[in-house]
Design a protein around this motif. Structure first.
Motif, short mmCIF file in Angstrom:
data_model
loop_
_atom_site.label_atom_id
_atom_site.label_comp_id
_atom_site.label_asym_id
_atom_site.label_seq_id
_atom_site.Cartn_x
_atom_site.Cartn_y
_atom_site.Cartn_z
N GLY A 42 16.10 53.13 30.48
CA GLY A 42 15.73 53.05 29.15
C GLY A 42 16.39 51.78 28.40
N LEU A 43 16.74 51.90 27.00
CA LEU A 43 17.41 50.97 26.23
C LEU A 43 18.88 51.16 26.22
N ARG A 44 19.54 50.00 26.62
CA ARG A 44 21.21 50.19 26.57
C ARG A 44 21.71 49.21 25.38
N GLN A 45 22.37 49.58 24.77
CA GLN A 45 23.15 48.75 23.57
C GLN A 45 24.06 47.67 24.26
N ILE A 46 23.82 46.31 24.13
CA ILE A 46 24.88 45.50 24.52
C ILE A 46 25.88 45.10 23.43
N TYR A 47 25.65 44.53 22.41
CA TYR A 47 26.30 44.09 21.45
C TYR A 47 25.75 44.56 19.95
N TYR A 48 26.65 44.80 18.97
CA TYR A 48 26.07 44.89 17.70
C TYR A 48 26.91 44.10 16.80
N SER A 49 26.20 43.75 15.42
CA SER A 49 26.92 43.13 14.39
C SER A 49 26.63 43.86 13.06
N MET A 50 27.79 44.29 12.52
CA MET A 50 27.72 45.12 11.13
C MET A 50 27.55 43.91 9.89
N ASN A 51 27.59 42.69 10.05
CA ASN A 51 27.63 41.73 9.17
C ASN A 51 28.22 40.37 9.89
N VAL A 52 28.09 39.33 8.94
CA VAL A 52 28.81 38.04 9.35
C VAL A 52 29.79 38.14 9.82
N GLU A 53 30.19 37.50 11.01
CA GLU A 53 31.54 37.37 11.45
C GLU A 53 32.09 38.93 12.16
N VAL A 54 31.18 39.84 12.11
CA VAL A 54 31.60 41.16 12.35
C VAL A 54 30.69 41.36 13.67
N THR A 55 31.52 41.64 14.82
CA THR A 55 30.59 42.16 16.03
C THR A 55 31.36 42.93 16.74
N ASP A 56 30.86 43.82 17.82
CA ASP A 56 31.56 44.99 18.29
C ASP A 56 30.73 45.27 19.55
N LYS A 57 31.08 45.57 20.70
CA LYS A 57 30.57 45.85 21.90
C LYS A 57 29.82 47.23 21.89
N GLY A 58 28.73 47.14 22.57
CA GLY A 58 27.73 48.16 22.88
C GLY A 58 28.30 49.02 24.17
N ASP A 59 27.45 49.55 24.94
CA ASP A 59 27.51 50.33 26.11
C ASP A 59 27.52 49.08 27.26
N VAL A 60 27.20 48.30 27.29
CA VAL A 60 27.13 47.17 28.56
C VAL A 60 27.27 45.73 28.00
N PRO A 61 28.44 45.40 27.54
CA PRO A 61 28.66 44.31 27.17
C PRO A 61 29.20 43.19 28.21
N GLU A 62 29.32 43.66 29.43
CA GLU A 62 30.06 42.67 30.29
C GLU A 62 29.03 41.61 30.82
N TYR A 64 28.08 39.22 28.70
CA TYR A 64 27.49 38.80 27.52
C TYR A 64 28.38 38.52 26.46
N LYS A 65 27.84 37.19 25.69
CA LYS A 65 28.77 37.00 24.52
C LYS A 65 27.78 37.13 23.23
N VAL A 66 28.19 37.11 21.84
CA VAL A 66 27.49 37.01 20.77
C VAL A 66 28.25 36.49 19.92
N SER A 67 27.72 35.87 18.89
CA SER A 67 28.30 35.53 17.63
C SER A 67 27.28 35.72 16.25
N ARG A 68 27.94 35.73 15.17
CA ARG A 68 27.01 36.12 14.14
C ARG A 68 27.43 35.09 12.84
N LYS A 69 27.26 33.90 12.89
CA LYS A 69 27.60 33.15 11.97
C LYS A 69 26.96 32.98 10.82
N GLU A 70 25.69 33.31 10.76
CA GLU A 70 24.79 33.38 9.57
C GLU A 70 24.21 34.72 9.63
N LYS A 71 23.81 35.27 8.51
CA LYS A 71 23.23 36.53 8.48
C LYS A 71 22.12 36.72 9.38
N ARG A 72 21.13 35.72 9.13
CA ARG A 72 19.87 35.75 9.63
C ARG A 72 19.85 35.86 11.37
#
Lengths: 114, 114
Positions: A42-62, A64-72
């Protein structure tokens, strides 16, 4: 048109060669997230972001990296891709606004790591 | 731990038959949201419905209906008078309010034969 745009849509790369999958949404959504879809899992969540500069790990983050410098924008970075990261990747956004909302998905990015 | 189980991996029906897709979830949270998404052969993910844990009313939308039963932790999806265009993979998903984490089931592939 309201949409979530991912690039590239298809990519074949080799082990260890850093790559970035971009994701951009034009709906001013606070929440964005990345998923991978694999047969039988199925689909498994890697990372998520609640807003700019706020990110957190999902179930399979190993791996991977993410960033959220802009809202879009919410790029997914594979610093050193390995064959087990061959998958179909989806970016999604949602208008949280204090209540769980539906996810708006991009069209998907099919990644093959050789 | 939260979990979504879609025990039916693949279902085949003949056009105009009714079909029910099962979804069983596990969560300890009292406030949560359940979703169904459709993934047609073209690959995109399409939102179908959202239901919160306090609303056990069944919902009908055209040929689609959803039966939410907290007592059995199920959120089943019925397609009445199926059509070939209903052929797709259907995913059930859960999000406990405030967690920002979406848990998807492994999906049920529905094949509607003409």
């Amino acid at each position: 048109e309201a949409q979530v745009t991912q690039n590239p849509r298809y990519l074949i790369t080799v082990t260890g060669k850093k790559l970035t999958v971009t994701c951009s949404q034009n709906m001013n959504h606070e929440y964005m997230s990345w998923y991978r879809q694999d047969p039988g899992l199925g689909l498994r969540q890697i990372y998520y972001s609640m807003n700019v500069e706020v990110t957190d790990k999902g179930d399979v983050p190993e791996g991977y990296k993410v960033s959220r410098k802009e809202k879009r924008n919410f790029p997914l970075i594979l610093e050193s891709p390995s064959p087990n990261q061959t998958s179909l990747y989806f970016c999604a956004s949602s208008p949280r606004q204090g209540a769980t909302g539906e996810l708006f998905f991009g069209e998907g990015s099919r990644l093959t790591v050789l | 731990a939260q979990k979504v189980t879609q025990a039916q991996t693949e279902i085949s029906v003949v056009e105009k038959e009714d079909v029910t897709l099962d979804c069983v979830y596990e969560t300890r949270d009292t406030t949560y949201y359940l979703f169904w998404y459709k993934q047609p052969p073209s690959g995109e993910l399409v939102f179908l419905i959202r239901r919160n844990s306090f609303d056990e009313q069944n919902e009908i939308s055209g040929r689609y209906s959803w039966n939410f039963q907290k007592s059995t932790s199920s959120f089943n999806f019925t397609i009445t008078a199926s059509q070939v265009v209903d052929s797709a993979v259907y995913f059930c998903a859960l999000e406990a309010s405030g967690t920002y984490k979406y848990i998807f089931g492994t999906g049920t592939r529905l094949k509607v034969l003409a």
